[in-house]
Design a protein around this motif. Structure first.
Motif, PDB file in Angstrom:
ATOM      1  N   ASP A 244       0.870  -1.307   0.168  1.00 31.41           N
ATOM      2  CA  ASP A 244       0.087   0.006   0.127  1.00 31.41           C
ATOM      3  C   ASP A 244       0.841   1.263   0.003  1.00 31.41           C
ATOM      4  N   GLY A 245       2.213   1.086   0.279  1.00 24.55           N
ATOM      5  CA  GLY A 245       2.927   2.165   0.153  1.00 24.55           C
ATOM      6  C   GLY A 245       4.295   1.931   0.793  1.00 24.55           C
ATOM      7  N   ILE A 246       5.325   2.924   0.853  1.00 27.28           N
ATOM      8  CA  ILE A 246       6.587   2.742   1.190  1.00 27.28           C
ATOM      9  C   ILE A 246       7.011   3.851   2.161  1.00 27.28           C
ATOM     10  N   SER A 247       8.004   3.396   3.059  1.00 29.92           N
ATOM     11  CA  SER A 247       8.417   4.208   4.119  1.00 29.92           C
ATOM     12  C   SER A 247       9.727   4.157   3.996  1.00 29.92           C
ATOM     13  N   VAL A 248      10.401   5.332   3.602  1.00 29.89           N
ATOM     14  CA  VAL A 248      11.812   5.911   3.196  1.00 29.89           C
ATOM     15  C   VAL A 248      12.436   6.522   4.326  1.00 29.89           C
ATOM     16  N   SER A 249      13.769   6.168   4.374  1.00 29.95           N
ATOM     17  CA  SER A 249      14.917   6.921   4.937  1.00 29.95           C
ATOM     18  C   SER A 249      14.668   8.365   4.772  1.00 29.95           C
ATOM     19  N   LYS A 250      14.672   9.253   5.829  1.00 31.90           N
ATOM     20  CA  LYS A 250      14.544  10.836   5.427  1.00 31.90           C
ATOM     21  C   LYS A 250      15.503  11.245   4.615  1.00 31.90           C
ATOM     22  N   LYS A 251      17.001  10.654   4.628  1.00 25.46           N
ATOM     23  CA  LYS A 251      17.780  11.088   3.816  1.00 25.46           C
ATOM     24  C   LYS A 251      17.328  11.081   2.280  1.00 25.46           C
ATOM     25  N   MET A 252      16.388  10.140   1.893  1.00 21.11           N
ATOM     26  CA  MET A 252      16.095  10.133   0.560  1.00 21.11           C
ATOM     27  C   MET A 252      15.327  11.456   0.148  1.00 21.11           C
ATOM     28  N   LEU A 253      14.453  11.807   1.199  1.00 23.63           N
ATOM     29  CA  LEU A 253      13.493  12.875   0.978  1.00 23.63           C
ATOM     30  C   LEU A 253      14.098  14.065   0.933  1.00 23.63           C
ATOM     31  N   LEU A 254      15.465  14.016   1.758  1.00 18.56           N
ATOM     32  CA  LEU A 254      16.287  15.364   1.879  1.00 18.56           C
ATOM     33  C   LEU A 254      17.013  15.832   0.831  1.00 18.56           C
ATOM     34  N   ALA A 255      17.221  14.779  -0.125  1.00 23.34           N
ATOM     35  CA  ALA A 255      18.166  14.818  -1.360  1.00 23.34           C
ATOM     36  C   ALA A 255      17.219  15.907  -2.237  1.00 23.34           C
ATOM     37  N   ARG A 256      18.202  16.975  -2.532  1.00 19.88           N
ATOM     38  CA  ARG A 256      17.603  17.877  -3.567  1.00 19.88           C
ATOM     39  C   ARG A 256      17.036  17.326  -4.683  1.00 19.88           C
ATOM     40  N   GLY A 257      16.144  17.806  -5.345  1.00 18.20           N
ATOM     41  CA  GLY A 257      15.731  17.249  -6.522  1.00 18.20           C
ATOM     42  C   GLY A 257      14.600  15.944  -6.629  1.00 18.20           C
ATOM     43  N   ASN A 258      14.519  15.307  -5.244  1.00 12.88           N
ATOM     44  CA  ASN A 258      13.986  13.942  -5.576  1.00 12.88           C
ATOM     45  C   ASN A 258      12.541  14.271  -5.694  1.00 12.88           C
ATOM     46  N   THR A 259      11.915  13.121  -6.384  1.00 12.72           N
ATOM     47  CA  THR A 259      10.559  13.279  -6.578  1.00 12.72           C
ATOM     48  C   THR A 259       9.812  11.938  -6.232  1.00 12.72           C
ATOM     49  N   ILE A 260      10.294  11.217  -5.008  1.00 15.92           N
ATOM     50  CA  ILE A 260       9.767  10.151  -4.535  1.00 15.92           C
ATOM     51  C   ILE A 260       8.360  10.371  -4.033  1.00 15.92           C
ATOM     52  N   VAL A 261       7.743  11.317  -3.419  1.00 12.89           N
ATOM     53  CA  VAL A 261       6.563  11.231  -2.967  1.00 12.89           C
ATOM     54  C   VAL A 261       5.701  11.551  -4.174  1.00 12.89           C
ATOM     55  N   ALA A 262       5.986  12.502  -5.004  1.00  9.43           N
ATOM     56  CA  ALA A 262       4.989  12.607  -6.077  1.00  9.43           C
ATOM     57  C   ALA A 262       4.942  11.519  -6.897  1.00  9.43           C
ATOM     58  N   ASP A 263       6.164  10.707  -7.153  1.00 10.82           N
ATOM     59  CA  ASP A 263       5.934   9.575  -7.926  1.00 10.82           C
ATOM     60  C   ASP A 263       4.903   8.332  -7.281  1.00 10.82           C
ATOM     61  N   ALA A 264       5.251   8.183  -5.937  1.00 13.11           N
ATOM     62  CA  ALA A 264       4.638   7.202  -5.437  1.00 13.11           C
ATOM     63  C   ALA A 264       3.230   7.706  -5.468  1.00 13.11           C
ATOM     64  N   HIS A 265       2.735   8.902  -5.069  1.00 15.86           N
ATOM     65  CA  HIS A 265       1.315   9.234  -4.929  1.00 15.86           C
ATOM     66  C   HIS A 265       0.513   9.022  -6.359  1.00 15.86           C
ATOM     67  N   ALA A 266       1.447   9.260  -7.478  1.00 13.31           N
ATOM     68  CA  ALA A 266       1.071   8.927  -8.782  1.00 13.31           C
ATOM     69  C   ALA A 266       0.620   7.657  -9.047  1.00 13.31           C
ATOM     70  N   ARG A 267       1.000   6.569  -8.031  1.00 12.65           N
ATOM     71  CA  ARG A 267       0.827   5.523  -8.419  1.00 12.65           C
ATOM     72  C   ARG A 267      -0.278   4.875  -7.304  1.00 12.65           C
ATOM     73  N   GLY A 268      -0.688   5.644  -6.582  1.00 10.28           N
ATOM     74  CA  GLY A 268      -1.726   5.232  -5.540  1.00 10.28           C
ATOM     75  C   GLY A 268      -1.021   4.636  -4.250  1.00 10.28           C
ATOM     76  N   LEU A 269       0.418   4.844  -3.987  1.00 13.95           N
ATOM     77  CA  LEU A 269       1.189   4.536  -2.821  1.00 13.95           C
ATOM     78  C   LEU A 269       1.424   5.530  -1.918  1.00 13.95           C
ATOM     79  N   LYS A 270       1.211   5.228  -0.685  1.00 12.06           N
ATOM     80  CA  LYS A 270       1.559   6.265   0.621  1.00 12.06           C
ATOM     81  C   LYS A 270       2.972   6.368   0.674  1.00 12.06           C
ATOM     82  N   VAL A 271       3.401   7.355   1.197  1.00  9.30           N
ATOM     83  CA  VAL A 271       4.791   7.508   1.597  1.00  9.30           C
ATOM     84  C   VAL A 271       4.821   8.048   3.149  1.00  9.30           C
ATOM     85  N   PHE A 272       5.465   7.190   3.993  1.00 14.65           N
ATOM     86  CA  PHE A 272       5.938   7.593   5.251  1.00 14.65           C
ATOM     87  C   PHE A 272       7.466   7.804   5.163  1.00 14.65           C
ATOM     88  N   THR A 273       7.799   8.433   5.941  1.00 14.89           N
ATOM     89  CA  THR A 273       9.470   8.580   6.491  1.00 14.89           C
ATOM     90  C   THR A 273      10.017   8.335   7.907  1.00 14.89           C
TER      91      THR A 273
END
Length: 328
Positions: A244-273
C-alpha cells in the motif's frame, strides 16, 4: 475529506524521553497525542513475540549484568552482519521477563537513561493492549505500526514470524480491522505472507537509503533490486498491487530534486518517512547547531523540507514536538 497532515507515529513509543519500547515510552506517546505507535517485533526461543529494536539485546537491556546468562553470549550473522551479544531467540519468554530495559543511546539521551533498569521487556500483546486501552482512555482511535524484524533470518532458524504474528493479532483482536493497523518490513516477502493470511492492515515497504533487501539478496544475489532502484518510477510500478505504500529513510527526501513522494502518489502509494529527531546527532549537517550531539538543532527547518513534500506518515522520537510541528 482528505487528510491534510501526516500520521504522527511514536517511533518505539517516545524514546526521546524514555527507554525505547518500555511501557512508559508507549504510554507517554499516547498521552502526547500520537496517531499510532511503532513496536519492532522479534521472537523468543519459545515463539513469543517481544518488542525490541533488534534481536541482539545487549544495548537495550541489563542482560550483561545477569551471571546466569553469561554463557549465552555469542556471535551470530544476522542479515549478513556479524554481531556479538545476547539474542532473543536463545531465551524463553520466562527468562527474558527477568531483564530490565535500558536507554540505547545514553550519551545522546542522558535524561532517558535515568530511567534505566526500571521496567521490564514487553511482548507484542502488551503493546496491543496498551494501545487499545489508550484509545478508550483518550477517546480517539490510536493505531499500531508493527515492524517485522529480520524475517528471513528468523525463518532460517525455524522461527517463522508470519504465523506467530497472525496468531497474536487474531488472539488480541487486531486482525480484522478493529483498530488501525499498519504492517511494515524492510523485506517484502513477509509482507506478502501476512497479506495472504488475510490480516486487515495497510502494508508498507520500508526502504533504506542504500543496499538491498535481505530477503531478495538471499534469493537473487546481486541481481536483487536495490532500495534506491525501488523508489524510481519503474521500481514503484513494480510495487503497485503488492503493497500500500513505502516508508523511506528521510535522507532520501532531503536529497535535492527528489520526486519520490510525487511519483509514489501518482501510483496510489502512500509515503511514510523515518525518523524525525531534533538532536544534532540525527540532523542533516546543514541543520545542526551548537551544544553537542544531544542538543537540539534547527529541526523545524529539516522537518519543513520533509513536510512540504506531502508525506502521509512520519516517525518521531519526541511525540510532543512531532504533533506540534506536523499538525501545526
Amino acid at each position: 475529506m482528505p487528510r491534510k497532515t501526516p500520521l504522527v507515529i511514536g517511533h518505539r513509543g517516545a524514546p526521546g524521553y524514555r527507554p525505547e519500547h518500555s511501557r512508559s515510552s508507549y504510554e507517554l506517546a499516547l498521552a502526547m497525542g500520537v496517531d499510532a505507535v511503532e513496536p519492532d517485533v522479534v521472537a523468543t526461543k519459545d515463539g513469543i513475540l517481544v518488542v525490541r529494536h533488534e534481536n541482539e539485546i545487549s544495548g537495550t537491556t541489563d542482560v550483561a549484568t545477569h551471571p546466569e546468562f553469561a554463557d549465552r553470549k555469542t556471535t551470530k550473522r544476522v542479515d549478513g552482519q556479524a554481531l556479538t551479544g545476547w539474542f532473543t531467540e536463545d531465551f524463553t519468554w520466562a527468562e527474558l521477563s527477568t531483564l530490565r530495559g535500558r536507554e540505547r543511546l545514553p550519551e545522546v539521551r542522558v535524561s532517558s537513561a535515568s530511567f534505566d533498569d526500571a521496567q521490564g521487556i514487553l511482548r507484542l500483546r502488551d503493546v496491543l493492549d496498551i494501545v487499545r486501552d489508550g484509545s478508550t482512555e483518550y477517546g480517539r482511535e490510536i493505531g499500531v505500526v508493527l515492524e517485522v524484524k529480520h524475517a528471513t533470518y528468523f525463518a532460517g532458524i525455524g522461527l517463522d514470524l508470519a504465523p506467530l504474528i497472525d496468531r497474536e493479532l487474531r488472539e488480541a483482536g487486531w486482525a480484522e480491522g478493529e483498530l488501525p493497523l499498519v504492517i511494515e518490513c524492510f523485506e517484502s516477502t513477509v509482507l506478502g505472507e501476512l497479506r495472504e493470511r488475510g490480516i486487515v492492515a495497510s502494508y508498507i515497504y520500508l526502504i533504506e537509503a542504500t543496499g538491498r533487501p535481505y530477503d531478495r539478496l538471499v534469493a537473487e544475489g546481486k541481481q536483487a533490486l536495490t532500495y534506491k532502484a525501488t523508489v524510481t518510477p519503474q521500481g514503484l510500478d513494480g510495487l503497485v498491487g503488492r503493497v500500500d505504500g513505502i516508508s523511506v529513510s528521510k535522507k532520501m527526501l532531503l536529497a535535492r530534486g527528489n520526486t519520490i513522494v510525487a511519483d509514489a502518489h501518482a501510483r496510489g502509494l502512500k509515503v511514510f518517512t523515518w525518523t524525525c529527531r531534533p538532536e544534532n546527532a540525527f540532523l542533516a549537517a546543514e541543520f545542526r547547531g551548537g551544544g553537542g550531539r544531544g542538543a537540539y538543532g534547527d529541526y523545524e527547518a529539516e522537518w519543513g523540507v520533509i513536510a512540504r513534500q506531502g508525506i502521509d506518515g512520519v516517525f518521531v522520537d519526541h511525540p510532543d514536538l512531532g504533533v506540534a510541528f506536523f499538525r501545526g
